[in-house]
Scaffold this motif. Structure first.
Motif, PDB file in Angstrom:
ATOM      1  N   ILE A 256       0.858  -1.179   0.000  1.00  0.00           N
ATOM      2  CA  ILE A 256       0.000   0.000   0.000  1.00  0.00           C
ATOM      3  C   ILE A 256       0.898   1.235   0.000  1.00  0.00           C
ATOM      4  O   ILE A 256       1.844   1.320   0.789  1.00  0.00           O
ATOM      5  CB  ILE A 256      -0.914   0.038   1.247  1.00  0.00           C
ATOM      6  N   GLN A 257       0.598   2.185  -0.865  1.00  0.00           N
ATOM      7  CA  GLN A 257       1.314   3.456  -0.855  1.00  0.00           C
ATOM      8  C   GLN A 257       0.708   4.356   0.223  1.00  0.00           C
ATOM      9  O   GLN A 257      -0.508   4.426   0.377  1.00  0.00           O
ATOM     10  CB  GLN A 257       1.231   4.136  -2.223  1.00  0.00           C
TER      11      GLN A 257
ATOM     12  N   ARG B   7      -4.189   6.789   9.889  1.00  0.00           N
ATOM     13  CA  ARG B   7      -5.081   6.129   8.938  1.00  0.00           C
ATOM     14  C   ARG B   7      -5.294   4.690   9.413  1.00  0.00           C
ATOM     15  O   ARG B   7      -4.358   4.035   9.857  1.00  0.00           O
ATOM     16  CB  ARG B   7      -4.474   6.108   7.537  1.00  0.00           C
ATOM     17  N   LEU B   8      -6.537   4.233   9.298  1.00  0.00           N
ATOM     18  CA  LEU B   8      -6.888   2.878   9.706  1.00  0.00           C
ATOM     19  C   LEU B   8      -7.224   2.076   8.453  1.00  0.00           C
ATOM     20  O   LEU B   8      -8.103   2.467   7.677  1.00  0.00           O
ATOM     21  CB  LEU B   8      -8.092   2.926  10.651  1.00  0.00           C
ATOM     22  N   TYR B   9      -6.487   0.975   8.243  1.00  0.00           N
ATOM     23  CA  TYR B   9      -6.671   0.120   7.075  1.00  0.00           C
ATOM     24  C   TYR B   9      -7.265  -1.212   7.508  1.00  0.00           C
ATOM     25  O   TYR B   9      -6.897  -1.754   8.538  1.00  0.00           O
ATOM     26  CB  TYR B   9      -5.328  -0.148   6.392  1.00  0.00           C
ATOM     27  N   ASP B  10      -8.159  -1.746   6.675  1.00  0.00           N
ATOM     28  CA  ASP B  10      -8.723  -3.074   6.894  1.00  0.00           C
ATOM     29  C   ASP B  10      -7.688  -4.098   6.423  1.00  0.00           C
ATOM     30  O   ASP B  10      -7.334  -4.126   5.241  1.00  0.00           O
ATOM     31  CB  ASP B  10     -10.030  -3.226   6.118  1.00  0.00           C
ATOM     32  N   VAL B  11      -7.197  -4.906   7.344  1.00  0.00           N
ATOM     33  CA  VAL B  11      -6.147  -5.876   7.037  1.00  0.00           C
ATOM     34  C   VAL B  11      -6.610  -6.872   5.986  1.00  0.00           C
ATOM     35  O   VAL B  11      -5.825  -7.318   5.150  1.00  0.00           O
ATOM     36  CB  VAL B  11      -5.697  -6.608   8.327  1.00  0.00           C
ATOM     37  N   ASN B  12      -7.879  -7.222   5.981  1.00  0.00           N
ATOM     38  CA  ASN B  12      -8.404  -8.257   5.082  1.00  0.00           C
ATOM     39  C   ASN B  12      -8.905  -7.721   3.748  1.00  0.00           C
ATOM     40  O   ASN B  12      -9.320  -8.487   2.892  1.00  0.00           O
ATOM     41  CB  ASN B  12      -9.526  -9.036   5.772  1.00  0.00           C
TER      42      ASN B  12
ATOM     43  N   PRO C 262      -6.560  -0.413  -1.253  1.00  0.00           N
ATOM     44  CA  PRO C 262      -5.431   0.327  -0.684  1.00  0.00           C
ATOM     45  C   PRO C 262      -5.860   1.590   0.070  1.00  0.00           C
ATOM     46  O   PRO C 262      -5.022   2.318   0.599  1.00  0.00           O
ATOM     47  CB  PRO C 262      -4.598   0.680  -1.913  1.00  0.00           C
ATOM     48  N   GLN C 263      -7.158   1.838   0.134  1.00  0.00           N
ATOM     49  CA  GLN C 263      -7.676   3.044   0.781  1.00  0.00           C
ATOM     50  C   GLN C 263      -7.962   2.793   2.260  1.00  0.00           C
ATOM     51  O   GLN C 263      -8.447   1.725   2.629  1.00  0.00           O
ATOM     52  CB  GLN C 263      -8.960   3.509   0.095  1.00  0.00           C
TER      53      GLN C 263
END
Length: 144
Positions: free
Chosen positions: A32-33, A60-65, A69-70
């Motif tokens: 992920i950029q 920023r909180l990303y969904d691991v699954n 990339p947002q």
């Protein structure tokens, strides 16, 4: 779509890239950029669902699954480098510390800063006490 690895490692560096690794094989399976800034700190929620990425001045909180990339949530109240981030054991709230001299408590269900504490200097580390109620912090003071 491939199966999610059972043990995940996440790395980031000053190249503005977050990488997810399968621990057993050493294979990088997602990149992920992160163009906002360099990454200061990362933490995975206790349920291993989200990855919090702290930079300057946002989290920023990303969904691991997710293949996306947002980020799924952004936390933008700090005004300087976010150096510390962590979660309460049930994963419903997050805490953060910043060089802006604040510690913030975020309710992930309400999606906003619920509480702010000011320190005497830049906050470098915040640790949740084992009783899951108190936060301990470390700051750098400009005074010797």
């Amino acid at each position: 779509m491939s199966q999610q690895p059972s043990v995940i490692l996440a790395t980031a560096s000053y190249d503005h890239t977050i990488r997810y690794w399968e621990a057993k094989s050493g294979r990088c399976y997602k990149t992920i950029q992160y163009p906002d800034s360099h990454v200061n700190r990362m933490e995975i929620t206790p349920q291993k669902r989200y990855l919090a990425v702290a930079g300057n001045p946002s989290i920023r909180l990303y969904d691991v699954n997710s293949a996306s990339p947002q980020p799924v949530m952004s936390f933008d109240s700090h005004t300087n480098n976010v150096m510390a981030v962590g979660f309460q054991c049930d994963g419903n709230w997050m805490y953060s510390g910043s060089e802006d001299g604040t510690v913030r408590i975020w309710d992930l269900r309400a999606r906003g800063c619920q509480r702010e504490y000011e320190s005497r200097g830049a906050v470098n580390t915040v640790v949740l006490h084992p009783n899951q109620v108190r936060c301990l912090l470390h700051w750098v003071s400009g005074h010797l």
